[in-house]
Design a protein around this motif. Structure first.
Motif, PDB file in Angstrom:
ATOM      1  N   ASP A 187      16.917  22.455  36.246  1.00 57.74           N
ATOM      2  CA  ASP A 187      15.812  21.675  35.735  1.00 57.74           C
ATOM      3  C   ASP A 187      16.133  20.931  34.640  1.00 57.74           C
ATOM      4  N   LEU A 188      16.879  21.722  33.650  1.00 60.47           N
ATOM      5  CA  LEU A 188      17.401  21.061  32.497  1.00 60.47           C
ATOM      6  C   LEU A 188      18.408  19.786  32.802  1.00 60.47           C
ATOM      7  N   GLU A 189      19.176  20.019  33.918  1.00 56.86           N
ATOM      8  CA  GLU A 189      20.149  19.002  34.466  1.00 56.86           C
ATOM      9  C   GLU A 189      19.314  17.872  34.749  1.00 56.86           C
ATOM     10  N   ASN A 190      18.284  17.897  35.600  1.00 53.25           N
ATOM     11  CA  ASN A 190      17.647  16.966  36.021  1.00 53.25           C
ATOM     12  C   ASN A 190      16.175  16.301  35.524  1.00 53.25           C
ATOM     13  N   ILE A 191      15.594  17.142  34.994  1.00 51.06           N
ATOM     14  CA  ILE A 191      14.188  16.731  34.601  1.00 51.06           C
ATOM     15  C   ILE A 191      14.281  16.141  32.961  1.00 51.06           C
ATOM     16  N   VAL A 192      15.192  16.452  32.422  1.00 50.10           N
ATOM     17  CA  VAL A 192      15.686  15.821  30.996  1.00 50.10           C
ATOM     18  C   VAL A 192      16.083  14.484  31.204  1.00 50.10           C
ATOM     19  N   PRO A 193      17.179  14.238  32.121  1.00 52.17           N
ATOM     20  CA  PRO A 193      17.305  12.923  32.363  1.00 52.17           C
ATOM     21  C   PRO A 193      16.368  12.127  32.744  1.00 52.17           C
ATOM     22  N   PHE A 194      15.543  12.566  33.671  1.00 56.23           N
ATOM     23  CA  PHE A 194      14.187  11.849  34.125  1.00 56.23           C
ATOM     24  C   PHE A 194      13.459  11.565  33.238  1.00 56.23           C
ATOM     25  N   VAL A 195      13.235  12.377  32.128  1.00 60.58           N
ATOM     26  CA  VAL A 195      12.288  11.968  31.153  1.00 60.58           C
ATOM     27  C   VAL A 195      12.847  10.957  30.126  1.00 60.58           C
ATOM     28  N   MET A 196      13.935  11.071  29.880  1.00 63.31           N
ATOM     29  CA  MET A 196      14.781  10.016  28.801  1.00 63.31           C
ATOM     30  C   MET A 196      14.852   8.675  29.515  1.00 63.31           C
ATOM     31  N   VAL A 197      15.467   8.773  30.732  1.00 61.59           N
ATOM     32  CA  VAL A 197      15.385   7.508  31.578  1.00 61.59           C
ATOM     33  C   VAL A 197      14.062   6.927  31.747  1.00 61.59           C
ATOM     34  N   GLY A 198      13.133   7.582  32.143  1.00 60.63           N
ATOM     35  CA  GLY A 198      11.839   7.150  32.514  1.00 60.63           C
ATOM     36  C   GLY A 198      11.230   6.524  31.244  1.00 60.63           C
ATOM     37  N   LEU A 199      11.301   7.054  30.074  1.00 65.28           N
ATOM     38  CA  LEU A 199      10.857   6.440  28.827  1.00 65.28           C
ATOM     39  C   LEU A 199      11.149   5.040  28.573  1.00 65.28           C
ATOM     40  N   ILE A 209      18.448  15.887  45.635  1.00 65.05           N
ATOM     41  CA  ILE A 209      19.022  14.741  45.985  1.00 65.05           C
ATOM     42  C   ILE A 209      17.807  13.704  45.728  1.00 65.05           C
ATOM     43  N   LEU A 210      16.615  13.922  46.156  1.00 66.36           N
ATOM     44  CA  LEU A 210      15.659  13.001  46.141  1.00 66.36           C
ATOM     45  C   LEU A 210      15.369  12.596  44.444  1.00 66.36           C
ATOM     46  N   GLY A 211      15.197  13.859  43.763  1.00 72.36           N
ATOM     47  CA  GLY A 211      14.818  13.540  42.332  1.00 72.36           C
ATOM     48  C   GLY A 211      16.018  12.661  41.508  1.00 72.36           C
ATOM     49  N   MET A 212      17.010  12.968  42.027  1.00 74.54           N
ATOM     50  CA  MET A 212      18.365  12.495  41.220  1.00 74.54           C
ATOM     51  C   MET A 212      18.431  10.793  41.683  1.00 74.54           C
ATOM     52  N   LEU A 213      18.241  10.410  42.972  1.00 71.87           N
ATOM     53  CA  LEU A 213      17.893   9.084  43.437  1.00 71.87           C
ATOM     54  C   LEU A 213      16.780   8.330  42.597  1.00 71.87           C
ATOM     55  N   VAL A 214      15.549   9.040  42.266  1.00 72.29           N
ATOM     56  CA  VAL A 214      14.473   8.616  41.501  1.00 72.29           C
ATOM     57  C   VAL A 214      15.007   8.156  40.173  1.00 72.29           C
ATOM     58  N   THR A 215      15.842   8.873  39.588  1.00 70.67           N
ATOM     59  CA  THR A 215      16.166   8.403  38.081  1.00 70.67           C
ATOM     60  C   THR A 215      17.203   7.698  38.351  1.00 70.67           C
ATOM     61  N   PHE A 216      18.199   7.688  39.301  1.00 72.51           N
ATOM     62  CA  PHE A 216      18.963   6.533  39.552  1.00 72.51           C
ATOM     63  C   PHE A 216      18.579   5.132  39.502  1.00 72.51           C
ATOM     64  N   SER A 217      17.445   5.200  40.260  1.00 72.42           N
ATOM     65  CA  SER A 217      16.565   3.899  40.728  1.00 72.42           C
ATOM     66  C   SER A 217      15.982   3.323  39.385  1.00 72.42           C
ATOM     67  N   MET A 218      15.499   4.269  38.315  1.00 73.29           N
ATOM     68  CA  MET A 218      15.044   3.743  37.279  1.00 73.29           C
ATOM     69  C   MET A 218      15.999   3.434  36.331  1.00 73.29           C
ATOM     70  N   ALA A 219      17.138   4.171  36.109  1.00 73.55           N
ATOM     71  CA  ALA A 219      18.487   3.857  35.506  1.00 73.55           C
ATOM     72  C   ALA A 219      19.004   2.307  35.742  1.00 73.55           C
ATOM     73  N   TYR A 220      18.821   2.045  37.028  1.00 74.17           N
ATOM     74  CA  TYR A 220      19.460   0.751  37.546  1.00 74.17           C
ATOM     75  C   TYR A 220      18.436  -0.313  36.938  1.00 74.17           C
ATOM     76  N   ARG A 221      17.171  -0.205  36.965  1.00 72.68           N
ATOM     77  CA  ARG A 221      16.014  -1.183  36.389  1.00 72.68           C
ATOM     78  C   ARG A 221      16.485  -1.116  34.897  1.00 72.68           C
ATOM     79  N   VAL A 222      16.738  -0.348  34.256  1.00 77.68           N
ATOM     80  CA  VAL A 222      16.812  -0.304  32.673  1.00 77.68           C
ATOM     81  C   VAL A 222      18.074  -1.074  32.584  1.00 77.68           C
ATOM     82  N   LEU A 223      19.147  -0.627  33.094  1.00 79.35           N
ATOM     83  CA  LEU A 223      20.317  -1.465  32.957  1.00 79.35           C
ATOM     84  C   LEU A 223      20.323  -2.930  33.461  1.00 79.35           C
TER      85      LEU A 223
END
Lengths: 151, 151, 151
Positions: free
Chosen positions: A75-87, A131-145
């Motif tokens: 959870d730490l490895e996946n939820i923390v990146p989601f919250v930071m990238v999601g912001l 994997i699904l959770g990571m893909l969501v975060t990658f997709s958000m990171a792509y939009r940010v970048l």
């Protein structure tokens, strides 16, 4: 300052961020529960009220405790990146529907991940939700970048 | 809300934050890769398709897997504080050139840290890159505290 | 952008967030200190300058090192959620006095938690400080969810 919390996307982000963080935090008490239920502690002071023999026996690891701890770390490895990238993602001003899709998929995938991990469901259930959770975060990171790139 | 993402410093922060978070997230799949390549798993359900003998042999730790996991944990311990302190730092309105220096040094030091850790380069390469990353975060925290201190 | 850092609650949040993050980061050097003091390393390259016999002896775990590492992981599990939830909480515009109460209780409980953990103080000192910290974060998450809920 009030501005941020009047934005629909930011409200949705705050809601889902709070939900997944709370889910992650519940792994702490769950670890504590299994430590007591299985009699498996890691600190001397946690077994101080017990007999010398009992002490020795309870200073050990137990598979059920270790399983919950691995789930917590995941959870730490996946939820923390989601919250930071999601912001950052929420601040790029995406469509509300698109943002909600990201947030809901992530929250759903991580709740299912916990069920699959703690319940030891047959693979690939846990793997796919991870994997699904990571893909969501990658997709958000792509939009940010792609929106703000400034190197 | 659009205001934040029009600020040059905040754009630079978002870019580097996304980069180092993505770097950190890649440690997850890398762990998975080494688990499969070395045949070293930690959950029964991950080896369920195998023979009883094979199962027993693959439920173990392997030095290469543990090395990647230590690197991942070190990322959590260092990249997460960088992103959280960096967000506050970016909001204190530093010079763009000074902010970029911080962000670039950190991103560079952490990418090198991963190379040094996974590649087991001779010390003090890993140690120095770890210290450099921490100094960058300390420097940003110092600016945050000296700008906004309200206890 | 300057707006955020002119808000009293956000200034207070930034101050306490920086303090607890710095506290968490200090666990890294503390681990390094105990590794050297106790001669307990986990990487081959960290003992490369030593004799073959010494090398073998120092590639081990030591209870004091593991204790500091557990404390560090506990910080990650609790301080990171506090900072992320606290940021959203500060944006919901709470009373300054109420916000300060949350932040001070959390910072105090976590500093005491570290003293109790590293010093191996008798329970329930460590347990209670851990629970207090979690309750603060739960209280802030409750306000976030009850203010902005958008599912």
């Amino acid at each position: 300052m009030a501005g941020l919390m009047e934005d629909e996307v930011f409200k949705a982000f705050s809601t889902y961020a709070a939900i997944v963080i709370l889910k992650m935090m519940l792994m702490g008490p769950m670890t504590g529960f299994y430590r007591h239920a299985r009699g498996a502690f890691s600190n001397e002071e946690d077994v101080s009220g017990k007999s010398a023999e009992e002490k020795k026996k309870q200073l050990r690891t137990h598979p059920d405790v270790e399983r919950v701890r691995r789930c917590h770390l995941n959870d730490l490895e996946n939820i923390v990146p989601f919250v930071m990238v999601g912001l950052l993602y929420a601040l790029t001003g995406p469509e509300l529907s698109s943002a909600l899709l990201h947030f809901r998929l992530f929250a759903g995938s991580r709740i299912f991940h916990t069920v699959a991990y703690v319940g030891a469901l047959p693979q690939p259930s846990r793997g796919l939700s991870w994997i699904l959770g990571m893909l969501v975060t990658f997709s958000m990171a792509y939009r940010v970048l792609s929106t703000v790139l400034l190197l």
